[in-house]
Design an enzyme around this catalytic site. Sequence first.
Site, short mmCIF file in Angstrom:
data_model
loop_
_atom_site.label_atom_id
_atom_site.label_comp_id
_atom_site.label_asym_id
_atom_site.label_seq_id
_atom_site.Cartn_x
_atom_site.Cartn_y
_atom_site.Cartn_z
N GLY A 75 4.91 0.23 -7.07
CA GLY A 75 4.73 1.66 -6.80
C GLY A 75 6.07 2.20 -6.32
O GLY A 75 7.13 1.67 -6.69
N GLU A 91 -3.04 -5.85 14.88
CA GLU A 91 -1.91 -5.30 15.63
C GLU A 91 -2.43 -4.58 16.87
O GLU A 91 -3.46 -3.91 16.78
CB GLU A 91 -1.13 -4.33 14.74
CG GLU A 91 -0.54 -5.06 13.53
CD GLU A 91 0.15 -4.13 12.55
OE1 GLU A 91 0.31 -2.94 12.84
OE2 GLU A 91 0.53 -4.61 11.47
N SER A 102 3.50 -4.39 4.10
CA SER A 102 2.42 -3.46 3.70
C SER A 102 1.33 -3.42 4.77
O SER A 102 1.38 -2.57 5.66
CB SER A 102 1.89 -3.84 2.33
OG SER A 102 1.42 -5.17 2.32
N ARG A 103 0.37 -4.33 4.68
CA ARG A 103 -0.67 -4.43 5.71
C ARG A 103 -0.99 -5.91 5.94
O ARG A 103 -1.09 -6.68 4.98
CB ARG A 103 -1.95 -3.70 5.28
CG ARG A 103 -1.88 -2.17 5.39
CD ARG A 103 -1.79 -1.66 6.82
NE ARG A 103 -1.73 -0.21 6.90
CZ ARG A 103 -0.63 0.53 6.88
NH1 ARG A 103 0.56 -0.05 6.79
NH2 ARG A 103 -0.70 1.85 6.99
N HIS A 129 5.96 -3.82 13.03
CA HIS A 129 5.56 -2.73 12.13
C HIS A 129 6.57 -1.57 12.19
O HIS A 129 6.21 -0.45 12.55
CB HIS A 129 4.13 -2.26 12.46
CG HIS A 129 3.45 -1.60 11.30
ND1 HIS A 129 2.09 -1.68 11.09
CD2 HIS A 129 3.93 -0.85 10.28
CE1 HIS A 129 1.78 -1.00 10.00
NE2 HIS A 129 2.88 -0.49 9.48
C1 GLV Z 1 3.14 2.41 7.63
O1 GLV Z 1 2.74 1.26 7.60
C2 GLV Z 1 2.60 3.42 6.78
O2 GLV Z 1 1.59 3.18 6.10
O3 GLV Z 1 3.17 4.52 6.78
C1 GLV Z 2 3.85 3.82 -1.39
O1 GLV Z 2 4.50 4.81 -1.09
C2 GLV Z 2 4.01 3.13 -2.66
O2 GLV Z 2 3.61 3.72 -3.68
O3 GLV Z 2 4.55 2.02 -2.70
#
Ligand code: GLV
Ligand code: GLV
Length: 319
Positions: free
Chosen positions: A152, A262, A232-233, A280
């Site tokens: 992305g 977190e 990411s997460r 983060h």
């Molecule tokens: C940070 O992790 C965001 O999603 O902006």
């Molecule tokens: C988030 O902004 C992505 O599309 O990677």
Amino acid sequence: MKVFVTRKIPQAGLEILREHFEIDVFEGDSPISREELVTRASDCDGLLSLLTDTIDSEVMDEIGVKAIANYAVGYDNIDITAATQRKIPVTNTPGVLTDATADLTFALILSISRRIVESDKYLREGRWTGWDPILLLGGDFVGKTLGIIGLGRIGTAVAKRAKGFGMNIIYTDHHKKSIENELSARWVTFEELIVNSDYITIHIPHTTDTHHLIGKEELSKMKSTAYLINTSRGKIINEIELIEALKNRQITGAGLDVFYEEPDFNPELAKLDNVVIVPHIGSASFETRNKMAVMAAENLVEALKGEIPENIVNPEIYD
Ligand code: GLV
Ligand code: GLV
């Protein structure tokens, strides 16, 4: 109209909100509790939330909010289905944090591979006895394969940086991306990416489909010389199984900006020297956080004026 901001955000965003609304800002120095959020926001029309705030159907009903602007690109902290059912517009902050997050991703790739944090600690502890041909050797970049999960905006920005480092780029995504030629990136299956990458970096949202995408099985298929990076997460990785893999040197190292729970990250992580952990901070640059504040505030203004906000996450509510 009144809006509640769940944490101090850069002034630029608060000023925009002040021009349009009465505002209440939580001034605490750690994330607001669910109870306080519900109490403080209950007389508000709009909510500017952070990724640390869980906004589920119960919270939505208790505060009766009309629009939610999340100060993040990710929005897995908000129950989007529940918001859509209630016709509550939800917005995020895409684009403005792409470069900062890609930069941090690369900082982690370089730090873990070239053992920057470990080397810094080594020096500070007074252990250096002189230049040594085999001291603190790390990984290489030119000709090595970077596997990007999710091409992305952020994944693409990481690929651009990797190109400068002379890396061979492969990626996996739902479908092939037209930008792949420009990036010299090649689409592969998830399985191929896991097996062939020297570095794997994750740039997808956390959803029920991506929960625990990487666990024991995937880690066992990775090269033993490989590194795993996550900005990411946290919940996309099975963290307990990653810790096992790092302990057993099944993979060489990991660079993590995000964690399972977190801020209560697993203490086992802090005992490992083959992981670099940061709190983060993917989007944590001055300019980026300012832009996010402006974007989130503008989104909230648009949504509460009844316009379709530019960064709407659930446009179907306007159908
Ligand atoms: C940070 O992790 C965001 O999603 O902006
Ligand atoms: C988030 O902004 C992505 O599309 O990677």
